[in-house]
Design a protein around this motif. Sequence first.
Motif, PDB file in Angstrom:
ATOM      1  N   ALA A   1       0.324   3.933  -2.901  1.00  9.31           N
ATOM      2  CA  ALA A   1      -0.539   5.057  -2.518  1.00  9.31           C
ATOM      3  C   ALA A   1      -0.159   6.320  -3.295  1.00  9.31           C
ATOM      4  O   ALA A   1       1.007   6.549  -3.613  1.00  9.31           O
ATOM      5  CB  ALA A   1      -0.437   5.307  -1.020  1.00  9.31           C
TER       6      ALA A   1
ATOM      7  N   LEU B   1       0.834  -1.203   0.000  1.00  2.00           N
ATOM      8  CA  LEU B   1       0.000   0.000   0.000  1.00  2.00           C
ATOM      9  C   LEU B   1       0.869   1.253   0.000  1.00  2.00           C
ATOM     10  O   LEU B   1       0.627   2.169  -0.775  1.00  2.00           O
ATOM     11  CB  LEU B   1      -0.936   0.019   1.207  1.00  2.00           C
ATOM     12  N   THR B   2       1.882   1.276   0.846  1.00  3.13           N
ATOM     13  CA  THR B   2       2.714   2.482   0.917  1.00  3.13           C
ATOM     14  C   THR B   2       3.438   2.736  -0.396  1.00  3.13           C
ATOM     15  O   THR B   2       3.674   3.889  -0.751  1.00  3.13           O
ATOM     16  CB  THR B   2       3.705   2.411   2.090  1.00  3.13           C
TER      17      THR B   2
ATOM     18  N   VAL C   1      -6.461   7.560   0.739  1.00  2.00           N
ATOM     19  CA  VAL C   1      -6.784   6.170   0.412  1.00  2.00           C
ATOM     20  C   VAL C   1      -8.262   5.932   0.703  1.00  2.00           C
ATOM     21  O   VAL C   1      -8.729   6.174   1.823  1.00  2.00           O
ATOM     22  CB  VAL C   1      -5.923   5.194   1.240  1.00  2.00           C
TER      23      VAL C   1
END
Length: 109
Positions: free
Chosen positions: A51, A47-48, A57
């Motif tokens: 993103a 995710l990081t 998000v």
Amino acid sequence: MPTVGIDDLTSGDFLLDVREDEEWQAGHAADALHIPMSEFVSRYGELTEAAPQDGKVNVICRSGGRSAQVAMYLGQQGIEAFNVAGGMEAWAAAGRPVVDEKGQPGTVI
């Protein structure tokens, strides 16, 4: 818990789908990132990396329960996260496209 309605999402908004694999395979939003809630903590780095620059998000599941939990967790990590109200059920009901693993029309389970 910050929430966002389906009608407030645009095609450029980042969407994180936290449903399980079989749900994802049956049908999902085409541009969503898929990280099942059951694997979320161990796959958090995905995710990081994915993103957007603005850090916002939008988290979605089938109806909004699991996504609310993940959005709360992300908020605790300092990430601006919003629970998508009504989840994929609301997404499909609003006429938003749902595709399966092959890019064909999918269904929400």
